[in-house]
Enzyme design. Sequence first.
Site, mmCIF file in Angstrom:
data_model
loop_
_atom_site.group_PDB
_atom_site.id
_atom_site.type_symbol
_atom_site.label_atom_id
_atom_site.label_comp_id
_atom_site.label_asym_id
_atom_site.label_seq_id
_atom_site.Cartn_x
_atom_site.Cartn_y
_atom_site.Cartn_z
ATOM 1 N N HIS A 226 -22.331 -41.897 58.942
ATOM 2 C CA HIS A 226 -22.228 -43.326 59.270
ATOM 3 C C HIS A 226 -21.321 -43.522 60.493
ATOM 4 O O HIS A 226 -21.631 -44.324 61.372
ATOM 5 C CB HIS A 226 -21.573 -44.097 58.115
ATOM 6 C CG HIS A 226 -22.406 -44.208 56.883
ATOM 7 N ND1 HIS A 226 -22.082 -43.596 55.711
ATOM 8 C CD2 HIS A 226 -23.548 -44.900 56.643
ATOM 9 C CE1 HIS A 226 -22.981 -43.898 54.790
ATOM 10 N NE2 HIS A 226 -23.888 -44.678 55.325
ATOM 11 N N SER B 120 -24.769 -37.427 53.377
ATOM 12 C CA SER B 120 -25.297 -38.539 52.593
ATOM 13 C C SER B 120 -24.203 -38.996 51.646
ATOM 14 O O SER B 120 -23.366 -38.194 51.217
ATOM 15 C CB SER B 120 -26.506 -38.045 51.787
ATOM 16 O OG SER B 120 -26.748 -38.903 50.703
ATOM 17 N N ARG C 281 -24.565 -39.649 48.729
ATOM 18 C CA ARG C 281 -24.794 -38.967 47.446
ATOM 19 C C ARG C 281 -24.157 -37.584 47.391
ATOM 20 O O ARG C 281 -23.979 -37.031 46.300
ATOM 21 C CB ARG C 281 -26.290 -38.825 47.181
ATOM 22 C CG ARG C 281 -26.934 -40.135 46.827
ATOM 23 C CD ARG C 281 -28.427 -40.021 47.003
ATOM 24 N NE ARG C 281 -29.009 -41.345 47.138
ATOM 25 C CZ ARG C 281 -29.593 -41.996 46.166
ATOM 26 N NH1 ARG C 281 -29.705 -41.463 44.991
ATOM 27 N NH2 ARG C 281 -30.094 -43.200 46.364
ATOM 28 N N GLY D 296 -22.035 -48.740 52.225
ATOM 29 C CA GLY D 296 -20.685 -48.225 52.008
ATOM 30 C C GLY D 296 -20.699 -46.747 51.693
ATOM 31 O O GLY D 296 -21.646 -46.042 52.034
ATOM 32 N N HIS E 150 -19.492 -41.903 55.382
ATOM 33 C CA HIS E 150 -19.176 -40.514 55.694
ATOM 34 C C HIS E 150 -19.338 -40.329 57.204
ATOM 35 O O HIS E 150 -19.664 -41.298 57.916
ATOM 36 C CB HIS E 150 -20.106 -39.570 54.918
ATOM 37 C CG HIS E 150 -21.555 -39.948 55.026
ATOM 38 N ND1 HIS E 150 -22.282 -39.791 56.177
ATOM 39 C CD2 HIS E 150 -22.400 -40.521 54.127
ATOM 40 C CE1 HIS E 150 -23.514 -40.211 55.987
ATOM 41 N NE2 HIS E 150 -23.614 -40.678 54.746
ATOM 42 N N LYS F 84 -31.687 -41.182 61.246
ATOM 43 C CA LYS F 84 -33.028 -40.598 61.107
ATOM 44 C C LYS F 84 -33.128 -39.693 59.884
ATOM 45 O O LYS F 84 -34.192 -39.153 59.611
ATOM 46 C CB LYS F 84 -33.393 -39.821 62.376
ATOM 47 C CG LYS F 84 -33.746 -40.717 63.539
ATOM 48 C CD LYS F 84 -34.496 -39.905 64.572
ATOM 49 C CE LYS F 84 -34.492 -40.582 65.913
ATOM 50 N NZ LYS F 84 -34.845 -39.641 66.985
ATOM 51 N N LYS F 85 -32.029 -39.522 59.141
ATOM 52 C CA LYS F 85 -32.138 -38.784 57.870
ATOM 53 C C LYS F 85 -33.137 -39.527 56.978
ATOM 54 O O LYS F 85 -33.927 -38.942 56.274
ATOM 55 C CB LYS F 85 -30.784 -38.678 57.167
ATOM 56 C CG LYS F 85 -30.879 -37.871 55.882
ATOM 57 C CD LYS F 85 -29.699 -38.067 54.978
ATOM 58 C CE LYS F 85 -29.638 -39.415 54.399
ATOM 59 N NZ LYS F 85 -29.905 -39.550 52.980
ATOM 60 N N ASP F 86 -33.065 -40.869 57.045
ATOM 61 C CA ASP F 86 -34.021 -41.706 56.314
ATOM 62 C C ASP F 86 -35.112 -42.118 57.295
ATOM 63 O O ASP F 86 -35.230 -43.287 57.657
ATOM 64 C CB ASP F 86 -33.305 -42.935 55.748
ATOM 65 C CG ASP F 86 -32.194 -42.540 54.802
ATOM 66 O OD1 ASP F 86 -32.492 -41.983 53.746
ATOM 67 O OD2 ASP F 86 -31.016 -42.770 55.131
#
Length: 279
Positions: A34, A184, A186, A28, A31, A147-149
């Site tokens: 996503h 992100s 965050r 959830g 942003h 791919k950020k993660d």
Amino acid sequence: MIFKNISDLRHHLIEQLPNALGLVPTMGALHDGHLSIIKDAIADCDVVVVSIFVNPTQFNDPKDLSNYPRTLKEDVEKINQLHGNILIYCPSVKEVYPHGVVSETFDFGSLSKYMEGQYRGGHFDGVGTVLKRLFQLVKPNKAYFGKKDYQQFAIVKKLVDIENFSIEVIGCETYRESNGLAKSSRNKLLSKDQMQEAEILYSCLKWAKENFHKQAPTEMKKKVKSIFTSKENFKLEYFEIADENDLVPVVKLIKGKRYRAFIAAYCSGVRLIDNIALN
Ligand code: PAF
């Protein structure tokens, strides 16, 4: 359409009989990053399930779990603005963890040993546990990850291998703020000024890419460390250059191998990560 349990979702899917079912697992706080992954999935699949579940077993810090933004109403509104056959699945903790909230342990080899694996003990076991369960429940043909993660993306491919799932794991490009900061959930915890300052992570990655063949990896690591020591509001956790395949940090480059730079830093207490392909 929103589904709170798997039997309703399955029922609906049986009526639809999709040729290709895509799954975009999320926690959830959606942003644009996503939304861009969901759009990639819609382009590929006739039905896309977006799961929204804040997975307790992947947080090693209970404060991080309780601070994690929960914005279901806004998430649903954002998804509803996209065109395509998108189903939202928000399972309960009981449905995902019927036998209690515990992680399974996996052998991801070197993929979970360094960087996030080193600094967030048990994190990838938690990610593996929830994704294994979501894959079993939703039974997608394709699953999409940002791919950020990158380390997570590599681990999901390994999980699919270990568990013999017939699921194609697709990596989607990192979506960035205008200053380069990777999108992100965050970022919502940062003020405008902090968000501006946080561009330093991507600047370091870009610098590493530009200087990849000019400096040894150890020299690059020293340089990035020194940049962060002068930044009051930041704490660098790691800057690493690793082999893209096994994610083992590199000391000496080998011709023909592909490398990525990875970074994790706290910006005023908010943990941010990013990475870049170097060659
Ligand atoms: O990347 C995330 O948001 C989470 O790790 C995931 C893949 C949804 C699993 O909880």
